[in-house]
Design a protein around this motif. Structure first.
Motif, PDB file in Angstrom:
ATOM      1  N   GLY A  14       1.600  18.186 -13.055  1.00  0.00           N
ATOM      2  CA  GLY A  14       2.022  18.972 -11.863  1.00  0.00           C
ATOM      3  C   GLY A  14       2.588  18.315 -10.674  1.00  0.00           C
ATOM      4  O   GLY A  14       2.770  18.828  -9.725  1.00  0.00           O
ATOM      5  N   GLY A  15       3.255  17.160 -10.790  1.00  0.00           N
ATOM      6  CA  GLY A  15       3.997  16.399  -9.905  1.00  0.00           C
ATOM      7  C   GLY A  15       2.988  15.569  -9.068  1.00  0.00           C
ATOM      8  O   GLY A  15       3.388  15.125  -8.141  1.00  0.00           O
ATOM      9  N   ILE A  16       1.851  15.400  -9.489  1.00  0.00           N
ATOM     10  CA  ILE A  16       0.985  14.860  -8.676  1.00  0.00           C
ATOM     11  C   ILE A  16       0.861  13.479  -9.045  1.00  0.00           C
ATOM     12  O   ILE A  16       0.471  13.043 -10.320  1.00  0.00           O
ATOM     13  N   GLY A  17       1.109  12.343  -8.211  1.00  0.00           N
ATOM     14  CA  GLY A  17       0.999  10.967  -8.539  1.00  0.00           C
ATOM     15  C   GLY A  17       1.473  10.249  -7.344  1.00  0.00           C
ATOM     16  O   GLY A  17       1.892  10.509  -6.484  1.00  0.00           O
ATOM     17  N   TRP A  18       1.686   8.619  -7.801  1.00  0.00           N
ATOM     18  CA  TRP A  18       1.847   8.024  -6.851  1.00  0.00           C
ATOM     19  C   TRP A  18       2.966   6.847  -7.453  1.00  0.00           C
ATOM     20  O   TRP A  18       2.963   6.655  -8.662  1.00  0.00           O
ATOM     21  N   GLU A  19       3.758   6.383  -6.701  1.00  0.00           N
ATOM     22  CA  GLU A  19       4.663   5.332  -7.005  1.00  0.00           C
ATOM     23  C   GLU A  19       4.682   4.264  -5.706  1.00  0.00           C
ATOM     24  O   GLU A  19       4.286   4.580  -4.729  1.00  0.00           O
ATOM     25  N   TRP A  20       5.184   3.097  -6.129  1.00  0.00           N
ATOM     26  CA  TRP A  20       5.411   2.148  -4.873  1.00  0.00           C
ATOM     27  C   TRP A  20       6.914   1.517  -5.144  1.00  0.00           C
ATOM     28  O   TRP A  20       7.416   1.511  -6.004  1.00  0.00           O
ATOM     29  N   GLU A  28      11.679   0.085  -7.523  1.00  0.00           N
ATOM     30  CA  GLU A  28      10.678   1.360  -7.712  1.00  0.00           C
ATOM     31  C   GLU A  28       9.785   1.202  -8.884  1.00  0.00           C
ATOM     32  O   GLU A  28      10.339   1.047  -9.982  1.00  0.00           O
ATOM     33  N   SER A  29       8.490   1.383  -8.606  1.00  0.00           N
ATOM     34  CA  SER A  29       7.666   1.339 -10.013  1.00  0.00           C
ATOM     35  C   SER A  29       7.754   2.575 -10.554  1.00  0.00           C
ATOM     36  O   SER A  29       8.471   3.526 -10.351  1.00  0.00           O
ATOM     37  N   GLY A  30       7.002   2.553 -11.867  1.00  0.00           N
ATOM     38  CA  GLY A  30       6.638   3.736 -12.570  1.00  0.00           C
ATOM     39  C   GLY A  30       5.731   4.603 -11.994  1.00  0.00           C
ATOM     40  O   GLY A  30       4.962   4.075 -10.804  1.00  0.00           O
ATOM     41  N   TRP A  31       5.413   5.517 -12.517  1.00  0.00           N
ATOM     42  CA  TRP A  31       4.430   6.368 -11.928  1.00  0.00           C
ATOM     43  C   TRP A  31       3.026   6.170 -12.187  1.00  0.00           C
ATOM     44  O   TRP A  31       2.623   5.407 -13.321  1.00  0.00           O
ATOM     45  N   HIS A  32       2.147   6.261 -11.377  1.00  0.00           N
ATOM     46  CA  HIS A  32       0.563   6.044 -11.411  1.00  0.00           C
ATOM     47  C   HIS A  32      -0.071   7.376 -11.043  1.00  0.00           C
ATOM     48  O   HIS A  32       0.161   8.144 -10.178  1.00  0.00           O
ATOM     49  N   LEU A  33      -1.305   7.438 -11.827  1.00  0.00           N
ATOM     50  CA  LEU A  33      -2.135   8.482 -11.396  1.00  0.00           C
ATOM     51  C   LEU A  33      -2.842   8.647 -10.353  1.00  0.00           C
ATOM     52  O   LEU A  33      -2.872   9.406  -9.464  1.00  0.00           O
ATOM     53  N   THR A  34      -3.288   7.520  -9.787  1.00  0.00           N
ATOM     54  CA  THR A  34      -4.123   7.103  -8.524  1.00  0.00           C
ATOM     55  C   THR A  34      -3.345   6.268  -7.557  1.00  0.00           C
ATOM     56  O   THR A  34      -2.719   5.349  -8.043  1.00  0.00           O
ATOM     57  N   TYR A  35      -3.782   6.624  -6.253  1.00  0.00           N
ATOM     58  CA  TYR A  35      -3.249   5.779  -5.333  1.00  0.00           C
ATOM     59  C   TYR A  35      -3.847   4.228  -5.586  1.00  0.00           C
ATOM     60  O   TYR A  35      -2.927   3.470  -5.151  1.00  0.00           O
ATOM     61  N   GLY A  36      -5.008   4.211  -5.610  1.00  0.00           N
ATOM     62  CA  GLY A  36      -5.621   2.870  -5.853  1.00  0.00           C
ATOM     63  C   GLY A  36      -4.679   1.930  -6.907  1.00  0.00           C
ATOM     64  O   GLY A  36      -4.612   0.908  -6.798  1.00  0.00           O
ATOM     65  N   THR A  55       5.636  -0.211  -0.283  1.00  0.00           N
ATOM     66  CA  THR A  55       4.969   0.879   0.353  1.00  0.00           C
ATOM     67  C   THR A  55       4.691   1.795  -0.852  1.00  0.00           C
ATOM     68  O   THR A  55       5.379   1.683  -1.847  1.00  0.00           O
ATOM     69  N   VAL A  56       3.665   2.363  -0.629  1.00  0.00           N
ATOM     70  CA  VAL A  56       3.138   3.430  -1.586  1.00  0.00           C
ATOM     71  C   VAL A  56       3.593   4.867  -1.241  1.00  0.00           C
ATOM     72  O   VAL A  56       3.127   5.179  -0.156  1.00  0.00           O
ATOM     73  N   TYR A  57       3.851   5.602  -2.052  1.00  0.00           N
ATOM     74  CA  TYR A  57       3.970   7.107  -1.718  1.00  0.00           C
ATOM     75  C   TYR A  57       3.888   7.953  -2.799  1.00  0.00           C
ATOM     76  O   TYR A  57       3.772   7.828  -3.854  1.00  0.00           O
ATOM     77  N   ALA A  58       3.535   9.480  -2.290  1.00  0.00           N
ATOM     78  CA  ALA A  58       3.259  10.216  -3.333  1.00  0.00           C
ATOM     79  C   ALA A  58       4.495  11.009  -4.187  1.00  0.00           C
ATOM     80  O   ALA A  58       5.494  10.955  -3.243  1.00  0.00           O
ATOM     81  N   VAL A  59       4.355  11.246  -5.286  1.00  0.00           N
ATOM     82  CA  VAL A  59       5.621  11.982  -5.949  1.00  0.00           C
ATOM     83  C   VAL A  59       5.167  13.171  -6.534  1.00  0.00           C
ATOM     84  O   VAL A  59       3.814  13.324  -7.036  1.00  0.00           O
TER      85      VAL A  59
END
Length: 59
Positions: A14-20, A28-36, A55-59
């Motif tokens: 559903g578009g919830i995840g994190w990248e840095w 730009e990084s790949g997709w991460h499930l958690t902010y941590g 920087t870490v941001y929500a995607v």
């Protein structure tokens, strides 16, 4: 295990995840499930390459 592209991941979670992103180089990084998880990788990048800023941001 098959690696999913960003579109497939968005459809599944559903578009919830994190990248840095490295603000120094623009990488730009790949997709991460958690902010941590994203933060851990961003911090590791900064430690490996002194002077780089991330920087870490929500995607």
């Amino acid at each position: 295990m098959k690696k999913l592209d960003k579109t497939q991941q968005t459809n599944i979670v559903g578009g919830i995840g994190w990248e840095w992103k490295c603000l120094t180089t623009g990488w730009e990084s790949g997709w991460h499930l958690t902010y941590g998880g994203a933060l851990k990788m961003a911090t590791a990048h900064e430690q490996k390459y002194p002077g780089h800023v991330t920087t870490v941001y929500a995607v």
